[in-house]
Motif scaffolding. Structure first.
Motif, PDB file in Angstrom:
ATOM      1  N   LEU A  80       0.845  -1.189   0.000  1.00  0.00           N
ATOM      2  CA  LEU A  80       0.000   0.000   0.000  1.00  0.00           C
ATOM      3  C   LEU A  80       0.881   1.241   0.000  1.00  0.00           C
ATOM      4  CD1 LEU A  80      -2.675  -0.955   2.669  1.00  0.00           C
ATOM      5  CD2 LEU A  80      -2.925  -0.962   0.192  1.00  0.00           C
ATOM      6  N   ILE A  81       0.502   2.221  -0.802  1.00  0.00           N
ATOM      7  CA  ILE A  81       1.272   3.462  -0.814  1.00  0.00           C
ATOM      8  C   ILE A  81       0.701   4.459   0.185  1.00  0.00           C
ATOM      9  CG2 ILE A  81       2.187   3.225  -3.146  1.00  0.00           C
ATOM     10  CD1 ILE A  81      -0.081   5.042  -4.102  1.00  0.00           C
ATOM     11  N   ALA A  82      -0.526   4.219   0.638  1.00  0.00           N
ATOM     12  CA  ALA A  82      -1.136   5.087   1.642  1.00  0.00           C
ATOM     13  C   ALA A  82      -2.062   4.240   2.513  1.00  0.00           C
ATOM     14  CB  ALA A  82      -1.922   6.199   0.972  1.00  0.00           C
ATOM     15  N   ASP A  83      -2.166   4.605   3.763  1.00  0.00           N
ATOM     16  CA  ASP A  83      -3.041   3.893   4.692  1.00  0.00           C
ATOM     17  C   ASP A  83      -4.491   4.283   4.403  1.00  0.00           C
ATOM     18  OD1 ASP A  83      -4.444   2.850   6.812  1.00  0.00           O
ATOM     19  OD2 ASP A  83      -3.154   3.699   8.360  1.00  0.00           O
ATOM     20  N   ARG A  88      -9.375   8.114   4.373  1.00  0.00           N
ATOM     21  CA  ARG A  88     -10.758   8.398   4.764  1.00  0.00           C
ATOM     22  C   ARG A  88     -10.825   9.573   5.739  1.00  0.00           C
ATOM     23  NH1 ARG A  88     -11.097   2.744   4.577  1.00  0.00           N
ATOM     24  NH2 ARG A  88     -10.738   2.526   6.802  1.00  0.00           N
ATOM     25  N   ARG A  89      -9.896   9.622   6.711  1.00  0.00           N
ATOM     26  CA  ARG A  89      -9.887  10.708   7.690  1.00  0.00           C
ATOM     27  C   ARG A  89      -9.662  12.051   6.989  1.00  0.00           C
ATOM     28  NH1 ARG A  89      -5.702  12.711   9.570  1.00  0.00           N
ATOM     29  NH2 ARG A  89      -4.368  10.878   9.452  1.00  0.00           N
ATOM     30  N   LYS A  90      -8.707  12.099   6.060  1.00  0.00           N
ATOM     31  CA  LYS A  90      -8.430  13.348   5.348  1.00  0.00           C
ATOM     32  C   LYS A  90      -9.620  13.768   4.485  1.00  0.00           C
ATOM     33  CE  LYS A  90      -3.458  12.759   5.374  1.00  0.00           C
ATOM     34  NZ  LYS A  90      -2.282  12.317   4.650  1.00  0.00           N
ATOM     35  N   ARG A  91     -10.276  12.792   3.870  1.00  0.00           N
ATOM     36  CA  ARG A  91     -11.449  13.097   3.046  1.00  0.00           C
ATOM     37  C   ARG A  91     -12.560  13.683   3.916  1.00  0.00           C
ATOM     38  NH1 ARG A  91     -13.376   8.054   0.872  1.00  0.00           N
ATOM     39  NH2 ARG A  91     -11.353   7.925  -0.101  1.00  0.00           N
ATOM     40  N   ALA A  92     -12.771  13.113   5.112  1.00  0.00           N
ATOM     41  CA  ALA A  92     -13.802  13.614   6.033  1.00  0.00           C
ATOM     42  C   ALA A  92     -13.465  15.022   6.511  1.00  0.00           C
ATOM     43  CB  ALA A  92     -13.951  12.663   7.211  1.00  0.00           C
ATOM     44  N   GLU A  93     -12.201  15.269   6.834  1.00  0.00           N
ATOM     45  CA  GLU A  93     -11.787  16.604   7.273  1.00  0.00           C
ATOM     46  C   GLU A  93     -12.014  17.639   6.172  1.00  0.00           C
ATOM     47  OE1 GLU A  93      -7.726  16.093   8.479  1.00  0.00           O
ATOM     48  OE2 GLU A  93      -8.281  15.033  10.322  1.00  0.00           O
ATOM     49  N   LYS A  94     -11.713  17.260   4.943  1.00  0.00           N
ATOM     50  CA  LYS A  94     -11.906  18.173   3.811  1.00  0.00           C
ATOM     51  C   LYS A  94     -13.390  18.474   3.627  1.00  0.00           C
ATOM     52  CE  LYS A  94     -10.877  18.789  -1.054  1.00  0.00           C
ATOM     53  NZ  LYS A  94     -10.474  18.172  -2.301  1.00  0.00           N
TER      54      LYS A  94
END
Length: 109
Positions: A80-83, A88-94
């Motif tokens: 995986l290149i990203a967790d 998901r957390r970054k998408r929710a924050e955005k």
């Protein structure tokens, strides 16, 4: 005693823009990692680390020493290149910042 014959299994590795499928004949009792080694997939994709690589059979994660059955396909997974949790957390924050989600609950507004 009846001697069992060799059988075919497929070893597959996929990148976003290409994939390689190699069929190998293996004897009964062959482990997944042995089929990967026999396929010589590392010759085409030297970035595969046989010590750490994750393997699967038909989308089910397996251990290196799982014994293969006739007709199975060993899948070599890329790291995986990203967790996914971080994504998901970054998408929710955005979404909260853009007003598309409730700032308290995180649910859609």
């Amino acid at each position: 005693m009846i001697e069992q014959e060799n059988f075919a299994v497929e070893v597959i590795y996929a990148l976003p823009n290409q994939q390689k499928r190699i069929s190998v004949m293996v004897p009964p009792g062959t482990r997944c990692i042995d089929a990967v080694k026999q396929s010589d997939m590392c010759r085409f994709f030297p970035e595969i680390d046989l010590e750490k690589v994750k393997l699967g059979i038909f989308s089910r994660a397996v251990k290196h020493d799982e014994v293969l059955l006739p007709g199975q396909r060993v899948e070599i997974y890329r790291p995986l290149i990203a967790d996914p949790k971080d994504i998901r957390r970054k998408r929710a924050e955005k979404a909260k910042e853009e007003g598309r989600a409730n700032k308290v609950t995180g649910g859609r507004s």
